[in-house]
Design a protein around this motif. Structure first.
Motif, PDB file in Angstrom:
ATOM      1  N   ASN A 100       0.834  -1.203   0.000  1.00 53.60           N
ATOM      2  CA  ASN A 100       0.000   0.000   0.000  1.00 53.60           C
ATOM      3  C   ASN A 100       0.866   1.250   0.000  1.00 53.60           C
ATOM      4  OD1 ASN A 100      -2.309  -1.549   0.096  1.00 53.60           O
ATOM      5  ND2 ASN A 100      -2.625  -1.299   2.291  1.00 53.60           N
ATOM      6  N   VAL A 101       1.850   1.278   0.887  1.00 56.36           N
ATOM      7  CA  VAL A 101       2.745   2.439   0.989  1.00 56.36           C
ATOM      8  C   VAL A 101       3.484   2.644  -0.332  1.00 56.36           C
ATOM      9  CG1 VAL A 101       4.722   3.447   2.188  1.00 56.36           C
ATOM     10  CG2 VAL A 101       3.043   2.112   3.482  1.00 56.36           C
ATOM     11  N   PHE A 144       8.302   6.690   5.187  1.00 57.46           N
ATOM     12  CA  PHE A 144       7.356   6.025   6.094  1.00 57.46           C
ATOM     13  C   PHE A 144       8.105   5.454   7.300  1.00 57.46           C
ATOM     14  CE2 PHE A 144       5.588   2.031   7.621  1.00 57.46           C
ATOM     15  CZ  PHE A 144       4.312   2.415   8.003  1.00 57.46           C
ATOM     16  N   TYR A 199       1.165   8.733   5.853  1.00 60.13           N
ATOM     17  CA  TYR A 199       0.777   7.345   6.166  1.00 60.13           C
ATOM     18  C   TYR A 199       1.304   6.960   7.554  1.00 60.13           C
ATOM     19  CZ  TYR A 199      -0.787   2.664   4.712  1.00 60.13           C
ATOM     20  OH  TYR A 199      -1.469   1.467   4.602  1.00 60.13           O
ATOM     21  N   GLN A 202      -0.548   8.868  10.430  1.00 64.58           N
ATOM     22  CA  GLN A 202      -1.898   8.340  10.659  1.00 64.58           C
ATOM     23  C   GLN A 202      -1.856   6.953  11.287  1.00 64.58           C
ATOM     24  OE1 GLN A 202      -4.937  10.008  10.175  1.00 64.58           O
ATOM     25  NE2 GLN A 202      -3.457  11.687  10.028  1.00 64.58           N
ATOM     26  N   ASP A 208      -5.069   3.166   9.492  1.00 63.87           N
ATOM     27  CA  ASP A 208      -4.367   2.705   8.290  1.00 63.87           C
ATOM     28  C   ASP A 208      -5.057   3.309   7.074  1.00 63.87           C
ATOM     29  OD1 ASP A 208      -3.144   1.415   6.204  1.00 63.87           O
ATOM     30  OD2 ASP A 208      -3.358  -0.607   7.016  1.00 63.87           O
ATOM     31  N   GLY A 210      -4.347   3.181   4.092  1.00 64.52           N
ATOM     32  CA  GLY A 210      -4.270   2.380   2.878  1.00 64.52           C
ATOM     33  C   GLY A 210      -5.304   1.290   2.779  1.00 64.52           C
TER      34      GLY A 210
END
Length: 287
Positions: A100-101, A144, A199, A202, A208, A210
């Motif tokens: 996702n990241v 991240f 990201y 949060q 999450d 994502g």
């Protein structure tokens, strides 16, 4: 020959998600090299165009540009960094969350490139061509980790350095890059970095961001899965308690333990973990 083929298939099956992504990038690079040498053409349909009018005719390029590289050192450095940073990510987080990241970083990098070029006067963005390369996704992963566990140390050559130092250095380099010949590329880097930072912030609050993207990707993946002609047999649901079934409870407990270990890493570094905690993280990263 059959044994060799089976051995190759076995090794390919054991590759993790990011190793497969690296493999795809290398294959695409080789294809682009062959096309250029043989026909003098490029993979322009997969490049991210700078004009919005061109982009709407090839919207898939918002993701495909992240698999296209034309220079040897461009693909080599991106894939080398991606390999090492992805191993760290997969040891600490779910594979799908790490993906996702990465892919949201590529998405945000492409959007930043498109928006900046079309919103700012062209005279301020010279030498901007199409966008290619996985750098925005790689930046998203680095920032991240730097933001989520800033005090964790990474080994560089013969010394250790805290991740937040690396993150700050990356952002400074990309900001300075805005005054270079590859302005568009550095804009995309900063877009990916911003996604990685948001990201992480949060997620540290328990959210999450994502998840919706993950659900969308699961749906897309389902379109390509062959439907089984066999009748589906529904098993009896496991006994529930406290508003959750056993599987949900176990997953919640597992994630809670992961969060506690990551908090410990953020405060005291990876080396402060016990062998049991390191083993648990490693196993969780493989699931």
């Amino acid at each position: 020959m059959t044994s060799l083929s089976q051995d190759i298939q076995y090794k390919l099956k054991r590759l993790n998600a990011f190793e497969k992504i690296i493999g795809i990038n290398v294959v695409v690079f080789l294809i682009s090299l062959i096309l250029f040498k043989a026909y003098g053409t490029s993979l322009h349909w997969f490049e991210m165009p700078k004009r919005f009018g061109d982009f709407i005719h090839q919207p898939w390029s918002i993701f495909t540009y992240g698999f296209v590289h034309y220079g040897f050192w461009h693909v080599a450095l991106n894939m080398l960094i991606l390999y090492f940073i992805s191993q760290m990510m997969l040891n600490l987080f779910r594979t799908k969350m790490a993906l996702n990241v990465y892919f949201l970083g590529i998405l945000c990098g492409g959007l930043a490139f498109l928006l900046v070029y079309n919103l700012f006067p062209q005279s301020q963005l010279k030498n901007v061509g199409t966008l290619v390369g996985a750098s925005a996704g790689v930046r998203a992963l680095i920032i991240f980790l730097s933001a989520y566990m800033p005090h964790k140390e990474a080994r560089l050559m013969t010394f250790n350095i805290k991740l937040w130092y690396i993150g700050v250095a990356m952002v400074v380099i990309d900001v300075l890059g805005l005054f270079s010949l590859n302005q568009g590329g550095y804009v995309a880097h900063l877009g990916g970095s911003l996604l990685g930072y948001v990201y992480a912030q949060q997620l540290s609050k328990g959210k999450d961001i994502g998840k919706r993207f993950e659900s969308f990707m699961n749906k897309v993946e389902g379109w390509f899965k062959p439907k089984s002609p066999l009748k589906t047999v529904h098993r009896r649901k496991s006994k529930s308690f406290a508003g959750h079934n056993k599987e949900e409870f176990n997953e919640f407990t597992k994630q809670k333990r992961i969060d506690l270990i990551l908090d410990k890493i953020g405060k005291s570094g990876y080396e402060s973990l016990t062998q049991e905690e390191k083993s648990f993280l490693f196993k969780a990263g493989k699931d």
